[in-house]
Write an enzyme that holds these catalytic residues in place. Structure first.
Site, short mmCIF file in Angstrom:
data_model
loop_
_atom_site.label_atom_id
_atom_site.label_comp_id
_atom_site.label_asym_id
_atom_site.label_seq_id
_atom_site.Cartn_x
_atom_site.Cartn_y
_atom_site.Cartn_z
N ASP A 1 -3.62 -4.48 -5.01
CA ASP A 1 -2.86 -3.14 -5.48
C ASP A 1 -1.42 -3.32 -5.81
O ASP A 1 -0.88 -2.20 -6.28
CB ASP A 1 -2.84 -2.06 -4.20
CG ASP A 1 -4.52 -1.61 -4.00
OD1 ASP A 1 -5.38 -1.73 -4.92
OD2 ASP A 1 -4.47 -0.97 -3.05
N ASP B 1 -11.28 1.69 5.64
CA ASP B 1 -10.35 1.88 4.59
C ASP B 1 -9.20 2.47 5.29
O ASP B 1 -8.15 2.54 4.78
CB ASP B 1 -10.72 2.73 3.26
CG ASP B 1 -12.10 1.83 2.59
OD1 ASP B 1 -11.82 0.50 2.32
OD2 ASP B 1 -12.79 2.56 1.97
N ASP C 1 0.69 -1.14 0.02
CA ASP C 1 0.07 -0.16 -0.02
C ASP C 1 0.81 1.27 0.02
O ASP C 1 0.60 2.10 0.48
CB ASP C 1 -1.06 -0.16 1.18
CG ASP C 1 -2.27 1.10 1.08
OD1 ASP C 1 -2.58 1.19 -0.19
OD2 ASP C 1 -2.68 1.60 1.86
#
Length: 487
Positions: free
Chosen positions: A314, A461, A276
């Site tokens: 991601d 999130d 991330d």
């Protein structure tokens, strides 16, 4: 990206009813209409399949029409095809076996499946290809074998039309050994009966998900019944990362519980170094070597039990945040390693490499990255994980990615879409936006190969949006209720 903190031999149950299961939506997506009107049952559609190989079960006394090429000899042995492979060869194709006269149609979906073992640890090549030069191969897979019989299933879409196709196993260059093959099947369509969907009676509901745990601990709360009904009782993914402890044990325990319930678990591998980009869900393995060990142990935990795995949300899309090309190539190498491990050691897992979302990375660029990251080693790619774009928008983007894959590399891939929070589509925000709604629960078909609740609805999130004080991966009943109501 939102952090999620909740962290046997092949069963033959339900094979009679599952043997002819087929996702009609998948067949249509691959360019062929169902051969009969599908009858939907528990999210799985069924239609007749056409078997293209002859004598794939070796129930008689002859192997014909299968042939044995140079450096091989074969016979039926205890109801299996026994192939004795000579040593002294250099290339896989120096010792081929196979069957000719396979009819292939351009754009048609097929599934090759078989059970195989070998008297020595070897890697061999399985193909469906043109039977003469230039030997174009719509399917070309390396498989690792040992003394344990394992079931292998490879869906693909043909890139050629011919009546002179062939199925081959190319077994040279590995020294002398004996190969055993059985239940060889090449069917039109992507049969759920020969994959993990056909081995189970539906998707697994995680009894220890964050929403389920919250409901158990807060039964007095007026919101508990609604969260239980709309979210906690629905099938969804469990995320695994550096919080999961002994990863082989954690994965094995989860898939074993699902297997005991005759259900199909969905797992997310989420431990890539630099995860991330250091944002809300930053972390991951401390080094490339640590990640290789971790993902290898993750795959060990899966074993031969049926599962769906989403690989590193991601990680491909966020290549741009890495500081230099060396680190980008390192990440791609780690993802390739993950796909290779899953291909070689988890024969009843359908794995999907995360491909971002519909508005993030240009489709042509994403196709190049998926190829570099080893997507052709596994089932396909995943879209919209922890995002909000509609299924239609995701399918349109997937089509563009597949067009680029086909134009550049000559293949296309199935895809899955995270529908956990896309009921109202996207408003352009990604971190706890308001006004979003639960999407279609996990099912086969519906605009993609699978629609899955990958993100756990109600998990934050990060400290942002309408949950500014809720850390990533923490369940919020307020977020859950707002997803239920679309507010």
């Amino acid at each position: 990206m939102s952090l999620h903190l909740n962290g046997s031999p092949l069963s033959r149950r339900s094979l009679a009813s599952a043997a002819c299961s087929l996702s009609a939506a998948l067949v249509i997506a691959c360019g062929a209409a169902p051969e009969a009107p599908p009858e939907t049952h528990e999210g799985v559609s069924s239609a007749a399949l056409t078997e293209l190989v002859v004598n794939g079960t070796f129930s008689g006394t002859t192997t014909a029409p299968w042939w044995s090429g140079p450096n091989t000899s074969s016979r039926v042995d205890a109801g299996r095809w026994r192939v004795d492979v000579a040593g002294g060869t250099v290339n896989p194709w120096d010792a081929p076996i196979g069957q000719d006269g396979i009819v292939l149609a351009n754009g048609q979906a097929y599934t090759l499946s078989f059970t195989a073992s070998a008297t020595a640890p070897v890697t061999v090549r399985a193909t469906v290809q043109l039977g003469s030069a230039p030997y174009t191969a719509p399917l070309d897979q390396q498989i690792s074998l040992d003394g344990t019989p394992r079931r292998f299933t490879f869906p693909f879409t043909s890139s050629l039309s011919t009546g002179a196709g062939q199925v081959t196993f190319q077994v040279g260059g590995r020294g002398a050994f004996t190969l055993h093959l059985d239940d060889i099947s090449l069917t039109t369509g992507s049969s759920t009966g020969s994959g993990p969907l056909g081995m189970t009676s539906g998707f697994y509901v995680d009894p220890n998900s964050n929403p389920a745990t919250w409901v158990r601990n807060n039964s007095w709360d007026s919101r508990a019944a609604r969260i239980q009904s709309a979210i906690a009782s629905r099938p969804g993914a469990r995320w695994f990362g550096n919080w999961s402890g002994d990863i082989a044990s954690a994965v094995s325990g989860f898939v074993a519980a699902a297997d005991a319930a005759d259900k199909l678990p969905v797992l997310v591998a989420y431990n890539i170094p630099g995860r991330d980009c250091g944002s809300h869900s930053g972390g991951g393995a401390g080094s490339p070597e640590a990640y290789r060990t971790w993902i290898s142990n993750f795959v060990t935990g899966l074993g031969t039990r049926p599962a769906i795995v989403i690989i590193e949300p991601d990680a491909v899309a966020q290549l741009d945040c890495l500081p230099n090309d060396t680190e980008r190539q390192t990440r791609l190498g780690l993802l390739r390693y993950a796909t290779e491990q899953l291909r070689a050691r988890a024969p009843n897992t359908w794995a999907y490499l995360d491909g971002g979302n519909a508005t993030w990375i240009a489709a042509d660029t994403m196709a190049q990255r998926l190829e570099s990251a080893g997507a052709r080693n596994i089932r396909g790619f995943a879209l919209n994980v922890s995002n909000f774009h509609t299924t239609a928008a995701s399918a349109s983007y997937a089509s563009a990615v597949n067009t680029a894959l086909n134009n550049r590399y000559g293949y296309t891939l199935p895809f899955v879409v995270d529908t956990s929070r896309n009921g109202n589509g996207s408003n352009g925000e990604w971190c706890n936006p308001g006004g979003r709604r639960l999407g279609t629960p996990s099912q086969v078909g519906g605009g993609a190969e699978l629609l899955l609740w990958v993100k756990v609805p109600g998990d934050s999130d990060g400290q942002c949006g309408i949950a500014p004080n809720t850390p990533a991966g923490t369940f919020s009943p307020d977020l859950a209720i707002r997803l239920i109501d679309g507010t």
